[in-house]
Design an enzyme around this catalytic site. Structure first.
Site, mmCIF file in Angstrom:
data_model
loop_
_atom_site.group_PDB
_atom_site.id
_atom_site.type_symbol
_atom_site.label_atom_id
_atom_site.label_comp_id
_atom_site.label_asym_id
_atom_site.label_seq_id
_atom_site.Cartn_x
_atom_site.Cartn_y
_atom_site.Cartn_z
ATOM 1 N N GLU A 199 -6.030 -19.527 20.984
ATOM 2 C CA GLU A 199 -5.378 -20.353 22.000
ATOM 3 C C GLU A 199 -5.261 -19.604 23.323
ATOM 4 O O GLU A 199 -5.418 -20.179 24.375
ATOM 5 C CB GLU A 199 -3.994 -20.818 21.512
ATOM 6 C CG GLU A 199 -3.475 -21.987 22.334
ATOM 7 C CD GLU A 199 -2.042 -22.359 22.047
ATOM 8 O OE1 GLU A 199 -1.385 -21.706 21.223
ATOM 9 O OE2 GLU A 199 -1.575 -23.317 22.690
ATOM 10 N N ARG A 258 1.482 -11.197 12.814
ATOM 11 C CA ARG A 258 2.599 -11.790 12.062
ATOM 12 C C ARG A 258 2.184 -12.268 10.674
ATOM 13 O O ARG A 258 3.021 -12.384 9.776
ATOM 14 C CB ARG A 258 3.247 -12.908 12.889
ATOM 15 C CG ARG A 258 4.106 -12.362 14.028
ATOM 16 C CD ARG A 258 4.523 -13.444 14.999
ATOM 17 N NE ARG A 258 3.387 -14.031 15.665
ATOM 18 C CZ ARG A 258 2.801 -13.545 16.759
ATOM 19 N NH1 ARG A 258 3.286 -12.459 17.332
ATOM 20 N NH2 ARG A 258 1.750 -14.118 17.299
HETATM 21 P P1 AMP Z 1 -5.503 -19.823 16.971
HETATM 22 O O1 AMP Z 1 -6.622 -18.865 16.688
HETATM 23 O O2 AMP Z 1 -5.640 -20.491 18.291
HETATM 24 O O3 AMP Z 1 -5.289 -20.781 15.825
HETATM 25 O O4 AMP Z 1 -4.175 -18.938 17.105
HETATM 26 C C1 AMP Z 1 -3.508 -18.502 15.971
HETATM 27 C C2 AMP Z 1 -3.039 -17.090 16.106
HETATM 28 O O5 AMP Z 1 -2.477 -16.818 17.368
HETATM 29 C C3 AMP Z 1 -1.954 -16.814 15.109
HETATM 30 O O6 AMP Z 1 -2.152 -15.493 14.615
HETATM 31 C C4 AMP Z 1 -0.654 -16.958 15.884
HETATM 32 O O7 AMP Z 1 0.224 -15.900 15.559
HETATM 33 C C5 AMP Z 1 -1.068 -16.869 17.333
HETATM 34 N N1 AMP Z 1 -0.693 -18.043 18.150
HETATM 35 C C6 AMP Z 1 -1.543 -18.837 18.838
HETATM 36 N N2 AMP Z 1 -0.883 -19.768 19.533
HETATM 37 C C7 AMP Z 1 0.420 -19.573 19.267
HETATM 38 C C8 AMP Z 1 1.621 -20.243 19.697
HETATM 39 N N3 AMP Z 1 1.596 -21.289 20.551
HETATM 40 N N4 AMP Z 1 2.800 -19.782 19.221
HETATM 41 C C9 AMP Z 1 2.827 -18.730 18.356
HETATM 42 N N5 AMP Z 1 1.743 -18.059 17.938
HETATM 43 C C10 AMP Z 1 0.551 -18.477 18.382
#
Ligand code: AMP
Length: 169
Positions: free
Chosen positions: A96, A59
């Site tokens: 995540e 995205r």
């Molecule tokens: P992180 O690496 O944990 O910061 O996750 C960020 C990436 O995963 C981004 O590219 C987001 O599009 C996606 N992402 C992770 N958690 C979520 C969430 N709860 N809602 C939407 N997108 C998420």
């Protein structure tokens, strides 16, 4: 636009059980809203002389590409492994929900570039840290821009470079 937050769809247990997924795509499907969000993101860094935008798969690509046009900057996709042809550099990281890879094509960024790394959401920060590691192989001039911060997960605290976010939940 003051009500973008209210337009987000929160989807429980996606893509895996226990995750509250913040879905921005229905909001930008509305005529006018996408343009308005891009304008607002642009405003946050309009005083920084961005020369390259790096958009993160998937995205971050959607928001990064029109922002690169607004800044009259180049656009570089940071993509999941095996999507880019030729020589790439790769970072493996945790996010995540699970482990992932991020890659960029070699030698597209120069030391004098000012790079803006764009993603839709920062959750734990794993993805953004991987992206800044990739970019820092080439330049130290790095900024981050996110549409949405999930503040409970405290991802912003892991970043080594300046950041801005449009909204926080
Ligand atoms: P992180 O690496 O944990 O910061 O996750 C960020 C990436 O995963 C981004 O590219 C987001 O599009 C996606 N992402 C992770 N958690 C979520 C969430 N709860 N809602 C939407 N997108 C998420």
């Amino acid at each position: 636009m003051n009500n973008f937050k209210e337009k987000l769809r929160i989807v429980p247990d996606f893509p895996v059980p226990g995750i509250l997924f913040y879905d921005l795509l229905p909001a930008i499907s509305e005529r006018g809203t996408f343009n308005e969000v891009i304008e607002q993101l642009y405003e946050l860094y309009k005083d920084y002389p961005v020369t390259k935008v790096v958009g993160i798969d998937a995205r971050g690509l959607i928001f990064g590409a029109p922002l690169a046009c607004k800044f009259n900057a180049g656009f570089i996709p940071a993509r999941k492994a095996n999507k880019l042809p030729g020589k790439t550099i790769i970072e493996i990281y945790s996010k995540e929900y699970g482990e992932d890879h991020l890659a960029i094509q070699e030698d597209l960024i120069k030391p004098e570039d000012n790079v803006l790394i764009v993603d839709d959401v920062i959750a734990t920060g794993g993805t953004a840290v991987a992206a800044e590691k990739l970019v820092s192989n080439y330049t130290k001039n790095i900024r981050h821009l996110f549409l949405l911060e999930l503040s409970e997960l405290n991802g912003l605290s892991k970043l080594s470079h300046e950041y801005k976010t449009l909204i926080s939940v």
